[in-house]
Enzyme design. Structure first.
Site, short mmCIF file in Angstrom:
data_model
loop_
_atom_site.label_atom_id
_atom_site.label_comp_id
_atom_site.label_asym_id
_atom_site.label_seq_id
_atom_site.Cartn_x
_atom_site.Cartn_y
_atom_site.Cartn_z
N LEU A 21 -49.28 -48.13 -64.22
CA LEU A 21 -49.91 -47.95 -65.52
C LEU A 21 -51.14 -47.05 -65.46
O LEU A 21 -51.74 -46.73 -66.49
CB LEU A 21 -50.31 -49.32 -66.10
CG LEU A 21 -49.16 -50.30 -66.34
CD1 LEU A 21 -49.70 -51.61 -66.92
CD2 LEU A 21 -48.11 -49.71 -67.26
N LYS A 76 -53.68 -44.59 -47.96
CA LYS A 76 -55.12 -44.84 -48.18
C LYS A 76 -55.96 -44.61 -46.93
O LYS A 76 -57.14 -44.26 -47.04
CB LYS A 76 -55.34 -46.27 -48.69
CG LYS A 76 -54.90 -46.49 -50.12
CD LYS A 76 -55.27 -47.89 -50.58
CE LYS A 76 -54.83 -48.13 -52.01
NZ LYS A 76 -55.24 -49.47 -52.49
N ALA A 137 -54.70 -58.48 -45.08
CA ALA A 137 -55.73 -57.70 -44.40
C ALA A 137 -55.38 -56.22 -44.38
O ALA A 137 -55.85 -55.48 -43.52
CB ALA A 137 -55.93 -58.22 -42.97
N GLY A 138 -54.55 -55.79 -45.32
CA GLY A 138 -54.20 -54.37 -45.41
C GLY A 138 -55.26 -53.59 -46.17
O GLY A 138 -56.43 -54.00 -46.26
N GLY A 139 -54.86 -52.45 -46.75
CA GLY A 139 -55.82 -51.61 -47.46
C GLY A 139 -56.46 -52.33 -48.63
O GLY A 139 -57.68 -52.27 -48.82
#
Length: 293
Positions: A21, A76, A137-139
């Protein structure tokens, strides 16, 4: 004579992002701010590209006069070496979700953390911030964890399907915020039994990743629960939390406020956050109606 509106090219690079979106939010806010924002989806999956192709896509966007790009999974962190400068927050989080092209330079920012923090302050004012459990615990998790400690969480226990990734994030947080402020969780049930709140920062709950990210019986009425997934807004986790009386925050606020902050970085114009929230709600309602048909 009517003065032509400033034309601003923007884009989003990521994989599987066709239903985002974000483009509509930026274009609508541009229209009501007197700008002409044209926001392009650059979907790696649709283009048959991978994260290895991001350098070429970044070069192309810059050459075509884009004002900036939003960046999402899986780029990222991979995009950071391609930038000329990175904000202090993005460098600390080690993730960039917003790139601004300005004066011949590529500047990286992270508006995920500030978007989460603003949504949290509005949705869960006055909640206890002593002990908090975070899943993921990712981006996105790195951004929400940074926000949590910035907002005053005293002890953050981080859990991830990859324990090493949780340990790395906890170590980075302690280096930045002080020893003992974060740890890699080992026993989820024990941590939840003493937690004031839960931050959920994994894809579980999205349409293509349905279900709960933890056993529902670990939730307690006294705790608060925050979510980053925004489609659907009412995830299985939030349904379970609401059912027992938890205070909750859906992922819509973070989605809007990261866009609010990115819009200002891209354009130099402060957007109307209330208007963007209302537009997001209308977009969500339209999406739900579309899926019913």
């Amino acid at each position: 004579m009517t003065t032509p509106r400033q034309r601003i090219l923007l884009g989003l690079i990521g994989a599987g992002i066709g239903r985002s979106l974000t483009p509509a939010m930026h274009e609508q806010e541009g229209d009501t701010s007197g700008l002409r924002c044209l926001y392009q989806i650059i979907d790696l999956d649709v283009l048959g590209k991978t994260a290895d192709d991001v350098p070429a896509l970044l070069d192309a966007a810059e050459a075509m006069g884009f004002a900036g790009l939003n960046i999402t999974y899986p780029a990222k962190q991979k995009i950071i070496p391609l930038l000329d400068d990175v904000s202090d927050e993005a460098r600390a989080i080690d993730a960039v979700n917003t790139v601004v092209f300005r004066d011949g330079k590529r500047i990286g920012h992270n508006t995920d953390w500030s978007g989460f923090a603003e949504a949290f302050r509005r949705s869960l004012p006055g909640v206890a911030l002593g002990r908090v459990v975070q899943l993921g615990a990712g981006g996105a998790g790195a951004a929400t964890a940074h926000a949590a400690l910035e907002m005053g969480v005293e002890e953050l226990s981080v859990f991830d399907v990859d324990p090493a990734r949780a340990a790395d994030l906890a170590a980075a947080l302690c280096a930045r915020f002080g020893s003992g402020r974060a740890s890699a969780g080992a026993d989820l049930a024990a941590a939840m039994a003493h937690a004031d709140g839960l931050v959920h920062a994994t894809p579980t709950g999205m349409a293509k990743h349905p279900g709960l990210p933890l056993p529902a019986e670990l939730l307690r009425p006294a705790m608060w629960v925050s979510e980053i997934v925004y489609f659907p807004l009412q995830t299985a986790l939030l349904q379970a939390a609401d059912a027992i009386g938890c205070r909750t925050m859906n992922g819509g606020g973070m989605a809007v406020f990261q866009a609010v902050h990115a819009f200002e970085l891209f354009t130099g114009v402060a957007p109307d956050s209330a208007r963007m929230l209302a537009h997001f709600a209308a977009l969500q309602a339209a999406r739900i109606e579309e899926e019913k048909r």
